[in-house]
Scaffold this motif. Structure first.
Motif, PDB file in Angstrom:
ATOM      1  N   LEU A  35     -23.796  13.503 -24.523  1.00 40.45           N
ATOM      2  CA  LEU A  35     -23.543  12.299 -23.726  1.00 40.45           C
ATOM      3  C   LEU A  35     -22.756  12.613 -22.458  1.00 40.45           C
ATOM      4  O   LEU A  35     -23.024  12.049 -21.398  1.00 40.45           O
ATOM      5  CB  LEU A  35     -22.799  11.258 -24.568  1.00 40.45           C
ATOM      6  CG  LEU A  35     -23.612  10.610 -25.680  1.00 40.45           C
ATOM      7  CD1 LEU A  35     -22.725   9.699 -26.531  1.00 40.45           C
ATOM      8  CD2 LEU A  35     -24.774   9.813 -25.109  1.00 40.45           C
ATOM      9  N   LEU A  36     -21.793  13.512 -22.565  1.00 43.71           N
ATOM     10  CA  LEU A  36     -20.994  13.864 -21.390  1.00 43.71           C
ATOM     11  C   LEU A  36     -21.781  14.701 -20.385  1.00 43.71           C
ATOM     12  O   LEU A  36     -21.563  14.589 -19.178  1.00 43.71           O
ATOM     13  CB  LEU A  36     -19.737  14.628 -21.821  1.00 43.71           C
ATOM     14  CG  LEU A  36     -18.680  13.801 -22.545  1.00 43.71           C
ATOM     15  CD1 LEU A  36     -17.573  14.704 -23.078  1.00 43.71           C
ATOM     16  CD2 LEU A  36     -18.091  12.745 -21.623  1.00 43.71           C
ATOM     17  N   THR A  70     -25.195  14.716 -19.990  1.00 44.93           N
ATOM     18  CA  THR A  70     -26.446  14.116 -19.533  1.00 44.93           C
ATOM     19  C   THR A  70     -26.441  13.814 -18.036  1.00 44.93           C
ATOM     20  O   THR A  70     -27.419  14.143 -17.349  1.00 44.93           O
ATOM     21  CB  THR A  70     -26.764  12.850 -20.358  1.00 44.93           C
ATOM     22  OG1 THR A  70     -26.937  13.233 -21.723  1.00 44.93           O
ATOM     23  CG2 THR A  70     -28.016  12.167 -19.858  1.00 44.93           C
ATOM     24  N   PRO A  71     -25.384  13.222 -17.463  1.00 49.58           N
ATOM     25  CA  PRO A  71     -25.387  12.998 -16.010  1.00 49.58           C
ATOM     26  C   PRO A  71     -25.488  14.298 -15.210  1.00 49.58           C
ATOM     27  O   PRO A  71     -26.192  14.353 -14.193  1.00 49.58           O
ATOM     28  CB  PRO A  71     -24.053  12.304 -15.740  1.00 49.58           C
ATOM     29  CG  PRO A  71     -23.636  11.726 -17.038  1.00 49.58           C
ATOM     30  CD  PRO A  71     -24.203  12.620 -18.089  1.00 49.58           C
ATOM     31  N   VAL A  72     -24.843  15.333 -15.686  1.00 45.20           N
ATOM     32  CA  VAL A  72     -24.925  16.630 -14.992  1.00 45.20           C
ATOM     33  C   VAL A  72     -26.348  17.151 -15.038  1.00 45.20           C
ATOM     34  O   VAL A  72     -26.886  17.630 -14.024  1.00 45.20           O
ATOM     35  CB  VAL A  72     -23.955  17.646 -15.630  1.00 45.20           C
ATOM     36  CG1 VAL A  72     -24.108  19.017 -14.989  1.00 45.20           C
ATOM     37  CG2 VAL A  72     -22.526  17.158 -15.531  1.00 45.20           C
ATOM     38  N   LEU A 113     -29.078  15.403 -15.281  1.00 45.89           N
ATOM     39  CA  LEU A 113     -29.905  14.575 -14.398  1.00 45.89           C
ATOM     40  C   LEU A 113     -29.722  14.960 -12.938  1.00 45.89           C
ATOM     41  O   LEU A 113     -30.695  15.046 -12.181  1.00 45.89           O
ATOM     42  CB  LEU A 113     -29.579  13.097 -14.613  1.00 45.89           C
ATOM     43  CG  LEU A 113     -30.079  12.494 -15.925  1.00 45.89           C
ATOM     44  CD1 LEU A 113     -29.542  11.074 -16.087  1.00 45.89           C
ATOM     45  CD2 LEU A 113     -31.588  12.495 -15.952  1.00 45.89           C
ATOM     46  N   ILE A 114     -28.478  15.189 -12.533  1.00 46.18           N
ATOM     47  CA  ILE A 114     -28.209  15.577 -11.143  1.00 46.18           C
ATOM     48  C   ILE A 114     -28.869  16.916 -10.820  1.00 46.18           C
ATOM     49  O   ILE A 114     -29.499  17.072  -9.768  1.00 46.18           O
ATOM     50  CB  ILE A 114     -26.691  15.621 -10.890  1.00 46.18           C
ATOM     51  CG1 ILE A 114     -26.120  14.208 -10.927  1.00 46.18           C
ATOM     52  CG2 ILE A 114     -26.372  16.303  -9.566  1.00 46.18           C
ATOM     53  CD1 ILE A 114     -24.605  14.148 -10.931  1.00 46.18           C
ATOM     54  N   THR A 144     -31.475  18.221 -12.321  1.00 46.47           N
ATOM     55  CA  THR A 144     -32.926  18.002 -12.321  1.00 46.47           C
ATOM     56  C   THR A 144     -33.395  17.402 -11.010  1.00 46.47           C
ATOM     57  O   THR A 144     -34.388  17.856 -10.421  1.00 46.47           O
ATOM     58  CB  THR A 144     -33.316  17.070 -13.491  1.00 46.47           C
ATOM     59  OG1 THR A 144     -32.860  17.638 -14.708  1.00 46.47           O
ATOM     60  CG2 THR A 144     -34.813  16.873 -13.541  1.00 46.47           C
TER      61      THR A 144
END
Length: 63
Positions: free
Chosen positions: A40-41, A43-45, A47-48, A50
């Motif tokens: 969860l922590l 996932t944003p990294v 996505l960025i 990608t």
């Protein structure tokens, strides 16, 4: 000689606790919770990164 016996007894107690069902259950539960939290922590990294790779590869194909 008694000190050595005490130390051996401590090691035997530690080994037996590792095989205890409640210890294994708590360890497994911690592993699952830690893994889900890390996902969860991060996932944003992911996505960025990608999106950055997508943008970078599109710019290279245009040139």
């Amino acid at each position: 000689m008694q000190d050595r016996e005490k130390i051996e007894h401590i090691f035997i107690d530690i080994r037996s606790k590792k095989h205890d069902l409640s210890y294994r259950f708590i360890k497994r539960l911690f592993d699952i919770v830690a893994s889900i939290s890390a996902l969860l922590l991060l996932t944003p990294v992911f996505l960025i990164v990608t999106i950055a790779i997508k943008i970078s590869s599109q710019e290279k194909t245009r040139a």
